[in-house]
Design a protein around this motif. Sequence first.
Motif, PDB file in Angstrom:
ATOM      1  N   GLY A 259       0.796  -1.229   0.000  1.00  0.00           N
ATOM      2  CA  GLY A 259       0.000   0.000   0.000  1.00  0.00           C
ATOM      3  C   GLY A 259       0.828   1.278   0.000  1.00  0.00           C
ATOM      4  N   ALA A 260       2.174   1.140  -0.010  1.00  0.00           N
ATOM      5  CA  ALA A 260       3.058   2.315   0.066  1.00  0.00           C
ATOM      6  C   ALA A 260       3.019   3.165  -1.203  1.00  0.00           C
ATOM      7  N   GLY A 261       2.721   2.515  -2.343  1.00  0.00           N
ATOM      8  CA  GLY A 261       2.690   3.246  -3.610  1.00  0.00           C
ATOM      9  C   GLY A 261       3.704   2.752  -4.634  1.00  0.00           C
ATOM     10  N   LYS A 262       4.381   1.623  -4.328  1.00  0.00           N
ATOM     11  CA  LYS A 262       5.415   1.092  -5.222  1.00  0.00           C
ATOM     12  C   LYS A 262       4.861   0.759  -6.608  1.00  0.00           C
ATOM     13  N   SER A 263       3.751   0.045  -6.580  1.00  0.00           N
ATOM     14  CA  SER A 263       3.146  -0.398  -7.827  1.00  0.00           C
ATOM     15  C   SER A 263       2.647   0.798  -8.649  1.00  0.00           C
ATOM     16  N   THR A 264       2.065   1.748  -7.961  1.00  0.00           N
ATOM     17  CA  THR A 264       1.585   2.969  -8.632  1.00  0.00           C
ATOM     18  C   THR A 264       2.755   3.688  -9.297  1.00  0.00           C
TER      19      THR A 264
HETATM   20  P1  ADP Z   1       2.128  -1.030  -3.231  1.00  0.00           P
HETATM   21  O1  ADP Z   1       2.508  -1.442  -4.599  1.00  0.00           O
HETATM   22  O2  ADP Z   1       3.254  -0.400  -2.472  1.00  0.00           O
HETATM   23  O3  ADP Z   1       1.469  -2.120  -2.450  1.00  0.00           O
HETATM   24  P2  ADP Z   1       0.028   0.505  -4.523  1.00  0.00           P
HETATM   25  O4  ADP Z   1       0.680   1.452  -5.453  1.00  0.00           O
HETATM   26  O5  ADP Z   1      -0.578  -0.737  -5.080  1.00  0.00           O
HETATM   27  O6  ADP Z   1       1.048   0.158  -3.326  1.00  0.00           O
HETATM   28  O7  ADP Z   1      -1.112   1.268  -3.718  1.00  0.00           O
HETATM   29  C1  ADP Z   1      -0.925   2.572  -3.149  1.00  0.00           C
HETATM   30  C2  ADP Z   1      -2.268   3.056  -2.653  1.00  0.00           C
HETATM   31  O8  ADP Z   1      -3.118   3.315  -3.760  1.00  0.00           O
HETATM   32  C3  ADP Z   1      -3.008   2.046  -1.777  1.00  0.00           C
HETATM   33  O9  ADP Z   1      -3.708   2.788  -0.808  1.00  0.00           O
HETATM   34  C4  ADP Z   1      -3.960   1.378  -2.752  1.00  0.00           C
HETATM   35  O10 ADP Z   1      -5.113   0.891  -2.117  1.00  0.00           O
HETATM   36  C5  ADP Z   1      -4.296   2.507  -3.688  1.00  0.00           C
HETATM   37  N1  ADP Z   1      -4.604   2.022  -5.049  1.00  0.00           N
HETATM   38  C6  ADP Z   1      -3.771   1.319  -5.865  1.00  0.00           C
HETATM   39  N2  ADP Z   1      -4.362   1.051  -7.023  1.00  0.00           N
HETATM   40  C7  ADP Z   1      -5.588   1.601  -6.960  1.00  0.00           C
HETATM   41  C8  ADP Z   1      -6.669   1.682  -7.863  1.00  0.00           C
HETATM   42  N3  ADP Z   1      -6.610   1.121  -9.079  1.00  0.00           N
HETATM   43  N4  ADP Z   1      -7.790   2.326  -7.453  1.00  0.00           N
HETATM   44  C9  ADP Z   1      -7.850   2.910  -6.234  1.00  0.00           C
HETATM   45  N5  ADP Z   1      -6.856   2.876  -5.335  1.00  0.00           N
HETATM   46  C10 ADP Z   1      -5.738   2.239  -5.687  1.00  0.00           C
END
Ligand code: ADP
Length: 239
Positions: A40-45
């Motif tokens: 949930g940190a934002g890595k994937s985003t």
């Molecule tokens: P990580 O990869 O570090 O686990 P993410 O980038 O997946 O983190 O998520 C960062 C935040 O954005 C989290 O709070 C997650 O719930 C939210 N999030 C990620 N993808 C989506 C999406 N498609 N719609 C809404 N919220 C999202």
Amino acid sequence: MTLLEIKNVNKEYKAGQKALNNVSLSIDEGEFVVIIGPSGAGKSTLIRIINQLVAPTSGDVIFKGQSISSAKGKELRRLRSHIGMIFQHYNLIERTNVLKNVLHGKLGQVSFFTSAFGRYSQEDRNTAMDLLKQVGLEDQAYKRADELSGGQMQRVGICRALMQNPALILADEPIASLDPKSSDVVMRQLKDITESKGVTTIVNLHQVDVAKKFATRIIGVRKGEIVFDGKPSELTDDM
Ligand code: ADP
Ligand code: ADP
């Protein structure tokens, strides 16, 4: 030489909830960067914003001197063709053989008909086979992808990404589904091959010990912000 610049990037999936909060960073050619942080940190985003799978709410991503955030259509496809992707769940075509899965890395650079009917050039086949050799899978080339172990599938994923001849590889949690031993092999091969080809690599991980072992640079992310950026040796235990 700078390959990638992320400038003041913000991402709100929902108004008022910042998945990324004013993130800026610059990555040089040849770096092997590991992004770490809790779920949930934002890595994937962050990784998805680099190749524009996710559009930033504000800010810009400059890749090879060009803005990828404002690129569209043909221009975006051209920029993306230089960026190879590796996924947690491999995303192989399970019923197709290993060699063809690697050749699929050429998609976008050959016509639909070429790929649909399997008429890849002999040169492409040789390149694909050579990549499989480098990860020790040449003997598996004609097996169906779903006959392989998870670690082997991810090594095929590495070959497929390299088949594009990319400048940058983005790997989103590539070892999250693997046991420690396979994880080690996958990370070692990813690092060795990308270094030997001069490919810049960004990997998302949540395992700090693995990051320390392989990264040339670690970026720590928490609650959408960069909380650490430095050499593995500079990382303290509280990260
Ligand atoms: P990580 O990869 O570090 O686990 P993410 O980038 O997946 O983190 O998520 C960062 C935040 O954005 C989290 O709070 C997650 O719930 C939210 N999030 C990620 N993808 C989506 C999406 N498609 N719609 C809404 N919220 C999202
Ligand atoms: P992983 O940990 O494998 O990335 P996630 O459960 O975090 O898996 O995310 C799976 C998918 O759901 C991703 O496409 C992500 O962008 C999306 N997602 C994550 N968090 C949210 C959220 N809060 N709302 C909507 N979609 C989300």
